[in-house]
Motif scaffolding. Structure first.
Motif, short mmCIF file in Angstrom:
data_model
loop_
_atom_site.label_atom_id
_atom_site.label_comp_id
_atom_site.label_asym_id
_atom_site.label_seq_id
_atom_site.Cartn_x
_atom_site.Cartn_y
_atom_site.Cartn_z
N MET A 1 -13.35 20.54 -23.82
CA MET A 1 -13.06 21.25 -22.57
C MET A 1 -11.92 20.47 -21.96
O MET A 1 -11.71 19.51 -21.86
N ARG A 2 -11.01 21.35 -21.78
CA ARG A 2 -9.72 20.88 -21.23
C ARG A 2 -9.96 20.56 -19.83
O ARG A 2 -10.44 21.14 -18.76
N THR A 3 -9.43 19.32 -19.46
CA THR A 3 -9.50 18.89 -17.93
C THR A 3 -8.07 18.45 -17.32
O THR A 3 -7.14 18.30 -18.14
N LEU A 4 -8.12 18.53 -16.02
CA LEU A 4 -7.09 18.08 -15.39
C LEU A 4 -6.96 16.35 -15.27
O LEU A 4 -7.84 15.81 -14.59
N ALA A 5 -6.14 15.75 -16.01
CA ALA A 5 -6.05 14.32 -15.85
C ALA A 5 -5.08 13.78 -15.18
O ALA A 5 -4.28 13.97 -15.13
N LEU A 6 -5.75 12.93 -14.05
CA LEU A 6 -4.85 12.49 -13.09
C LEU A 6 -5.08 10.97 -13.22
O LEU A 6 -6.15 10.25 -12.96
N PHE A 7 -4.27 10.35 -14.00
CA PHE A 7 -4.16 8.72 -14.67
C PHE A 7 -3.93 8.01 -13.56
O PHE A 7 -3.37 8.14 -12.55
N ASP A 8 -4.54 7.01 -13.39
CA ASP A 8 -4.43 5.63 -12.60
C ASP A 8 -3.26 5.00 -13.37
O ASP A 8 -3.27 4.09 -13.99
N TRP A 9 -1.83 5.43 -12.76
CA TRP A 9 -0.85 4.96 -13.51
C TRP A 9 -0.66 3.30 -13.46
O TRP A 9 -0.01 2.61 -14.32
N PRO A 10 -0.88 2.61 -12.16
CA PRO A 10 -0.59 1.34 -12.32
C PRO A 10 -1.56 0.67 -13.35
O PRO A 10 -1.08 -0.51 -14.16
N PHE A 12 -2.46 2.06 -16.03
CA PHE A 12 -1.78 2.40 -17.46
C PHE A 12 -0.44 1.52 -17.79
O PHE A 12 -0.30 1.09 -18.83
N ILE A 13 0.20 1.20 -16.85
CA ILE A 13 1.41 0.45 -17.02
C ILE A 13 0.88 -0.74 -17.50
O ILE A 13 1.49 -1.64 -18.35
N LYS A 14 0.03 -1.57 -16.44
CA LYS A 14 -0.57 -2.77 -16.87
C LYS A 14 -1.00 -3.08 -18.39
O LYS A 14 -0.65 -4.09 -18.90
N GLY A 15 -1.68 -1.83 -18.93
CA GLY A 15 -2.12 -2.15 -20.12
C GLY A 15 -1.00 -2.12 -21.31
O GLY A 15 -1.13 -2.79 -22.09
N THR A 16 -0.06 -1.00 -20.81
CA THR A 16 1.18 -0.97 -21.74
C THR A 16 1.98 -2.33 -21.82
O THR A 16 2.31 -2.91 -23.12
N LEU A 17 2.11 -3.02 -20.49
CA LEU A 17 2.80 -4.20 -20.54
C LEU A 17 1.94 -5.28 -21.34
O LEU A 17 2.64 -6.14 -21.83
N VAL A 146 -11.65 20.24 -13.56
CA VAL A 146 -11.50 18.78 -13.39
C VAL A 146 -12.71 18.22 -13.71
O VAL A 146 -13.95 18.52 -13.50
N GLU A 147 -12.34 17.05 -14.47
CA GLU A 147 -13.76 16.37 -14.78
C GLU A 147 -13.84 15.06 -13.93
O GLU A 147 -12.69 14.20 -14.30
N ALA A 148 -14.87 14.79 -13.40
CA ALA A 148 -14.78 13.63 -12.43
C ALA A 148 -15.21 12.53 -13.23
O ALA A 148 -16.05 12.36 -14.06
N VAL A 149 -14.29 11.47 -13.23
CA VAL A 149 -14.25 10.06 -14.03
C VAL A 149 -14.03 9.04 -13.03
O VAL A 149 -13.26 8.90 -12.27
N PRO A 150 -14.85 7.87 -13.19
CA PRO A 150 -14.71 6.65 -12.14
C PRO A 150 -13.45 6.22 -12.10
O PRO A 150 -12.69 6.12 -13.18
N GLU A 151 -13.16 5.77 -10.95
CA GLU A 151 -11.79 5.27 -10.74
C GLU A 151 -11.56 4.06 -11.89
O GLU A 151 -10.40 3.89 -12.23
N HIS A 152 -12.65 3.19 -11.88
CA HIS A 152 -12.16 1.94 -12.92
C HIS A 152 -11.99 2.46 -14.30
O HIS A 152 -11.61 1.67 -15.19
N ALA A 153 -12.26 3.78 -14.71
CA ALA A 153 -11.96 4.30 -16.18
C ALA A 153 -10.83 4.63 -16.12
O ALA A 153 -10.31 5.37 -17.14
N SER A 154 -9.92 4.85 -15.20
CA SER A 154 -8.31 5.19 -15.31
C SER A 154 -8.35 6.77 -15.48
O SER A 154 -7.56 7.37 -16.09
N GLY A 155 -9.50 7.60 -14.91
CA GLY A 155 -9.38 8.90 -15.16
C GLY A 155 -9.26 9.85 -13.75
O GLY A 155 -8.65 9.19 -12.92
N THR A 156 -9.56 10.88 -13.86
CA THR A 156 -9.48 11.78 -12.60
C THR A 156 -10.61 11.01 -11.40
O THR A 156 -11.57 10.79 -11.96
#
Length: 268
Positions: A1-10, A12-17, A146-156
């Motif tokens: 099911m397609r969801t509106l993904a609002l990522f926790d960008w900070p 995500f950037i920490k993980g990439t770095l 929109v799928e509600a995902v807990p904030e600590h999981a970096s989702g919506t």
């Protein structure tokens, strides 16, 4: 099911770095030591051949197991691709499918009730059909779910999901979810090619409405694809660097056995 993904960008950037820094620290530090002793070119080649050789072994274990965890070692131990799943292809008021004409005869003809072996597939079929219809209903209504995902999981964020849902309620709309649909009379058949497994079922919207019939087929997926990609790239990397290492080592041997070393200009 397609969801509106609002990522926790900070995050995500920490993980990439973190990944980039891991390469710099764990691989770059080794290269620094090798280049100080062997020179930049030879140090790089030794590092590259060692790295790709290690990756060949690791990715081969990912893909084939090789009894790395004992006699019962499973395969596909590494990153996994698409798992086997049921994929709905057609749905409507009548059982019909341009891809699988056998659907026209549902629920009769060659369609059979689930056998004892097929009982375990009923729930996955029902889930995929519910998700398929919820997605179709939201698209037709112009609703982006929109799928509600807990904030600590970096989702919506849960608060964002609630806000979107409140806006839909105020506008008189309803976001369709898989649980809104009831799946009944799941039956199975084998397609005309004699290989593809098919499933079909009747579906109702729980708040009322017409009956739908949905046809799905079983997609075997491709679980080991990433392990095979890692293995192929590692073999290519090893084969590319190995001849250069052999050539540099041969020149170094000539110097050690009587040749003339290049002028030393300080640390590499």
């Amino acid at each position: 099911m397609r969801t509106l993904a609002l990522f926790d960008w900070p995050l995500f950037i920490k993980g990439t770095l973190t990944v980039i820094m891991a390469f710099i620290l764990f691989i770059g530090s080794v290269y620094l030591l090798l280049s100080a002793v062997m020179g930049k070119k030879l140090g790089y080649l030794v590092l590259a051949v060692s790295f790709f050789g290690w990756m060949v072994l690791l990715s081969a274990i990912w893909a084939f197991g090789f009894y790395s965890q004992g006699l019962e070692t499973p395969v596909n131990l590494g990153p996994k691709g698409v798992e086997p799943h049921w994929l709905p292809v057609d749905g409507g008021f009548e059982a019909a499918s341009a891809t699988y004409p056998l659907a026209d005869a549902y629920p009769g003809g060659e369609w059979r009730v689930p056998s004892e072996k097929e009982e375990s597939s009923v729930d996955p079929v029902s889930t995929s059909i519910k998700e398929f219809l919820a997605t179709q209903a939201n698209e037709e209504a112009g609703i982006e779910p929109v799928e509600a995902v807990p904030e600590h999981a970096s989702g919506t964020l849960e608060t964002e999901a609630q806000r979107v849902e409140d806006e839909l309620i105020e506008s008189g709309q309803h976001m369709f979810i898989p649980e809104d649909f009831i799946v009944q009379d799941v039956r199975f058949a084998t397609a005309e090619d004699g290989e593809t497994s098919l499933a079909a079922a009747r579906v109702f919207y729980q708040d009322g409405g017409p009956e739908f019939t949905v046809v799905a087929y079983h997609d075997s997926g491709n679980v080991p694809i990433y392990s095979y990609i890692f293995l192929a790239l590692s073999i290519v990397g090893l084969l590319v660097h190995l001849p250069f290492l052999d050539r540099v080592e041969a020149k170094r041997k000539d110097i050690l056995t009587g040749g003339t070393a290049p002028v030393w200009r300080g640390p590499a």
